[in-house]
Design a protein around this motif. Structure first.
Motif, mmCIF file in Angstrom:
data_model
loop_
_atom_site.group_PDB
_atom_site.id
_atom_site.type_symbol
_atom_site.label_atom_id
_atom_site.label_comp_id
_atom_site.label_asym_id
_atom_site.label_seq_id
_atom_site.Cartn_x
_atom_site.Cartn_y
_atom_site.Cartn_z
ATOM 1 N N ASP A 1 -10.034 16.386 -10.272
ATOM 2 C CA ASP A 1 -8.828 16.945 -9.635
ATOM 3 C C ASP A 1 -8.156 15.947 -8.701
ATOM 4 O OD1 ASP A 1 -8.917 19.494 -10.823
ATOM 5 O OD2 ASP A 1 -10.436 20.150 -9.390
ATOM 6 N N LYS A 2 -8.915 15.039 -8.123
ATOM 7 C CA LYS A 2 -8.348 14.026 -7.235
ATOM 8 C C LYS A 2 -7.821 12.825 -8.039
ATOM 9 C CE LYS A 2 -9.234 11.285 -3.105
ATOM 10 N NZ LYS A 2 -10.155 10.973 -2.018
ATOM 11 N N LEU A 3 -8.510 12.471 -9.114
ATOM 12 C CA LEU A 3 -8.165 11.272 -9.885
ATOM 13 C C LEU A 3 -7.019 11.498 -10.874
ATOM 14 C CD1 LEU A 3 -11.812 10.128 -10.519
ATOM 15 C CD2 LEU A 3 -10.154 9.020 -9.001
ATOM 16 N N PHE A 4 -7.006 12.635 -11.525
ATOM 17 C CA PHE A 4 -5.990 12.922 -12.537
ATOM 18 C C PHE A 4 -4.563 12.708 -12.012
ATOM 19 C CE2 PHE A 4 -3.102 15.738 -14.775
ATOM 20 C CZ PHE A 4 -3.356 15.425 -16.104
ATOM 21 N N PRO A 5 -4.197 13.236 -10.822
ATOM 22 C CA PRO A 5 -2.829 13.032 -10.334
ATOM 23 C C PRO A 5 -2.473 11.566 -10.069
ATOM 24 C CG PRO A 5 -3.910 14.805 -9.117
ATOM 25 C CD PRO A 5 -4.957 14.133 -9.949
ATOM 26 N N MET A 6 -3.469 10.737 -9.812
ATOM 27 C CA MET A 6 -3.204 9.310 -9.578
ATOM 28 C C MET A 6 -2.663 8.638 -10.840
ATOM 29 S SD MET A 6 -6.526 8.275 -7.274
ATOM 30 C CE MET A 6 -5.973 6.620 -6.856
ATOM 31 N N VAL A 7 -2.989 9.201 -11.994
ATOM 32 C CA VAL A 7 -2.547 8.642 -13.272
ATOM 33 C C VAL A 7 -1.350 9.428 -13.818
ATOM 34 C CG1 VAL A 7 -3.252 8.080 -15.630
ATOM 35 C CG2 VAL A 7 -4.884 7.825 -13.751
ATOM 36 N N ALA A 8 -1.369 10.746 -13.674
ATOM 37 C CA ALA A 8 -0.317 11.602 -14.237
ATOM 38 C C ALA A 8 1.031 11.420 -13.544
ATOM 39 C CB ALA A 8 -0.743 13.068 -14.163
ATOM 40 N N ASP A 9 1.007 10.962 -12.291
ATOM 41 C CA ASP A 9 2.241 10.750 -11.520
ATOM 42 C C ASP A 9 2.482 9.243 -11.418
ATOM 43 O OD1 ASP A 9 4.272 10.489 -9.663
ATOM 44 O OD2 ASP A 9 3.362 11.837 -8.198
ATOM 45 N N PHE A 10 3.448 8.724 -12.168
ATOM 46 C CA PHE A 10 3.707 7.279 -12.169
ATOM 47 C C PHE A 10 4.079 6.745 -10.793
ATOM 48 C CE2 PHE A 10 4.836 7.785 -16.870
ATOM 49 C CZ PHE A 10 3.644 7.216 -17.303
ATOM 50 N N HIS A 11 4.586 7.586 -9.901
ATOM 51 C CA HIS A 11 4.887 7.146 -8.532
ATOM 52 C C HIS A 11 3.617 6.672 -7.821
ATOM 53 C CE1 HIS A 11 8.273 9.900 -9.452
ATOM 54 N NE2 HIS A 11 8.974 9.021 -8.748
ATOM 55 N N ARG A 12 2.463 7.173 -8.255
ATOM 56 C CA ARG A 12 1.194 6.840 -7.605
ATOM 57 C C ARG A 12 0.503 5.614 -8.210
ATOM 58 N NH1 ARG A 12 -2.472 11.670 -6.110
ATOM 59 N NH2 ARG A 12 -3.412 9.931 -4.969
ATOM 60 N N TRP A 13 1.074 5.040 -9.263
ATOM 61 C CA TRP A 13 0.450 3.871 -9.874
ATOM 62 C C TRP A 13 0.436 2.668 -8.927
ATOM 63 C CZ3 TRP A 13 -0.400 2.634 -15.498
ATOM 64 C CH2 TRP A 13 -0.750 3.781 -16.209
ATOM 65 N N THR A 14 1.324 2.664 -7.941
ATOM 66 C CA THR A 14 1.323 1.560 -6.966
ATOM 67 C C THR A 14 0.010 1.527 -6.188
ATOM 68 O OG1 THR A 14 2.458 2.951 -5.363
ATOM 69 C CG2 THR A 14 3.831 1.485 -6.707
ATOM 70 N N GLU A 15 -0.714 2.640 -6.135
ATOM 71 C CA GLU A 15 -1.993 2.711 -5.414
ATOM 72 C C GLU A 15 -3.108 1.959 -6.134
ATOM 73 O OE1 GLU A 15 -3.185 6.785 -4.503
ATOM 74 O OE2 GLU A 15 -1.079 7.369 -4.394
ATOM 75 N N TRP A 16 -2.998 1.832 -7.454
ATOM 76 C CA TRP A 16 -4.144 1.305 -8.185
ATOM 77 C C TRP A 16 -3.819 0.394 -9.384
ATOM 78 C CZ3 TRP A 16 -4.575 2.442 -13.320
ATOM 79 C CH2 TRP A 16 -3.792 3.506 -13.784
#
Length: 175
Positions: free
Chosen positions: A40-55
């Motif tokens: 539940d914490k990891l999925f949104p990091m990938v599903a939301d392209f705005h969050r790709w800057t994090e990783w």
């Protein structure tokens, strides 16, 4: 002497082309990492392209990279386009399917430095207090790519970037 050199070059070129013809018609690169976080914490990091800057392993390669987002905010229909220097090139990603928090599929189109049309899949498998994140890229191998594969391993070239991205994702998620 000139004829011998020309003949030797022809044999080398034909040899490379022959080896290229034996390369597979598609490729697959897979990397995995165990991350102490829930799907539940990891999925949104990938599903939301705005969050790709994090990783994303490519985000820091060009500070002047131009990014645009369109379509859905996250999940199916979300689109991310980029254009940057020679290290990141230009391309487009679109989330094709998502089954939160277990899996996500992305259509990945490279425009430059080489045109390519691939698919990227992520899966998030719970393992106690951790999640096994699998990152897979698959795609066709046109003849030009087959020639390159005679000299370079796609798995090693792309795999090191996947490993760096998963390490960054792990660091961001385990903060």
């Amino acid at each position: 002497m000139f004829k011998k050199i020309l003949f030797a070059l022809a044999v080398i070129v034909l040899g490379v082309l022959g080896l290229a013809a034996t390369q597979p018609d598609s490729f697959s690169v897979t990397r995995s990492a165990s991350i102490k976080a829930s799907p539940d914490k990891l999925f949104p990091m990938v599903a939301d392209f705005h969050r790709w800057t994090e990783w994303s392993p490519w985000e820091g390669l060009d500070p002047a990279m131009k990014r645009s987002h369109s379509g859905a905010a996250a999940g199916p229909g979300a689109v991310y386009q980029w254009e940057g220097n020679s290290a990141v090139g230009a391309g487009r990603m679109e989330v094709l399917a998502a089954q939160a928090p277990g899996s996500l599929s992305i259509k990945l189109d490279f425009i430059r430095p080489f045109e390519g049309h691939n698919r990227t899949d992520f899966s998030f498998v719970p393992q106690g207090d951790s999640t096994l994140v699998n990152w897979v890229m698959t795609g066709p191998t046109p003849f030009v790519s087959k020639v390159m594969q005679v000299f370079f391993s796609m798995d090693k070239m792309i795999g090191k970037d996947f490993e760096a991205g998963l390490a960054k994702m792990k660091a961001a998620a385990e903060k």
